[in-house]
Design a protein around this motif. Structure first.
Motif, PDB file in Angstrom:
ATOM      1  N   VAL A  59       0.834  -1.212   0.000  1.00 20.84           N
ATOM      2  CA  VAL A  59       0.000   0.000   0.000  1.00 20.84           C
ATOM      3  C   VAL A  59       0.862   1.253   0.000  1.00 20.84           C
ATOM      4  N   LEU A  60       1.900   1.267   0.826  1.00 21.75           N
ATOM      5  CA  LEU A  60       2.794   2.426   0.847  1.00 21.75           C
ATOM      6  C   LEU A  60       3.509   2.601  -0.490  1.00 21.75           C
ATOM      7  N   GLY A  61       3.903   1.509  -1.112  1.00 19.43           N
ATOM      8  CA  GLY A  61       4.528   1.585  -2.431  1.00 19.43           C
ATOM      9  C   GLY A  61       3.573   2.128  -3.474  1.00 19.43           C
ATOM     10  N   HIS A  62       2.331   1.673  -3.438  1.00 18.73           N
ATOM     11  CA  HIS A  62       1.323   2.168  -4.385  1.00 18.73           C
ATOM     12  C   HIS A  62       1.067   3.654  -4.177  1.00 18.73           C
ATOM     13  N   LEU A  63       0.925   4.056  -2.917  1.00 22.03           N
ATOM     14  CA  LEU A  63       0.707   5.483  -2.637  1.00 22.03           C
ATOM     15  C   LEU A  63       1.915   6.321  -3.035  1.00 22.03           C
ATOM     16  N   ILE A  68       4.276  10.384  -6.897  1.00 21.75           N
ATOM     17  CA  ILE A  68       5.224  10.913  -7.892  1.00 21.75           C
ATOM     18  C   ILE A  68       4.642  10.921  -9.291  1.00 21.75           C
ATOM     19  N   GLY A  69       3.403  10.447  -9.450  1.00 19.70           N
ATOM     20  CA  GLY A  69       2.727  10.508 -10.730  1.00 19.70           C
ATOM     21  C   GLY A  69       3.043   9.368 -11.666  1.00 19.70           C
ATOM     22  N   TYR A  70       3.564   8.272 -11.169  1.00 16.92           N
ATOM     23  CA  TYR A  70       3.897   7.118 -12.009  1.00 16.92           C
ATOM     24  C   TYR A  70       2.643   6.312 -12.302  1.00 16.92           C
ATOM     25  N   ARG A  71       2.443   5.942 -13.554  1.00 17.02           N
ATOM     26  CA  ARG A  71       1.262   5.158 -13.944  1.00 17.02           C
ATOM     27  C   ARG A  71       1.698   3.884 -14.599  1.00 17.02           C
TER      28      ARG A  71
END
Length: 71
Positions: A59-63, A68-71
Motif C-alpha cells: 500500500v505504501l509503495g502504491h501510494l 510521484i505521478g507514475y502510472r
C-alpha cells in the motif's frame, strides 16, 4: 494462468501483495481454527505479521508511486 504469473512477476507491488496473501493463508492454516491437529501458534503469528507487513509495504509503495505521478 500463465498470464497471471507473468503479471505478478512483472510488478513488484503485485509480487509483494502475493507474498502477503500467501503468508496470511499460511498463518490461517497454522492457526487452530482450520486444522485442529496442525497447530503452531508461534509460526501462525509470525506469518500473520509478515503478511500484514507485506500488505502495508504494498500500500505504501502504491501510494508512493501515485504521489510521484507514475502510472
Amino acid at each position: 494462468m500463465t498470464s497471471v504469473l507473468l503479471a505478478i512477476r512483472g510488478s513488484f507491488l503485485a509480487f509483494v501483495t502475493t507474498i502477503g496473501v500467501g503468508c496470511c493463508l499460511l498463518a490461517l492454516v497454522l492457526s487452530k481454527y482450520v486444522i485442529a491437529g496442525l497447530t503452531n501458534g508461534v509460526l501462525a503469528a509470525m506469518f500473520a505479521v509478515w503478511g500484514a507487513s507485506a500488505f502495508v509495504y504494498a500500500v505504501l509503495g502504491h501510494l508512493g508511486l501515485r504521489l510521484i505521478g507514475y502510472r
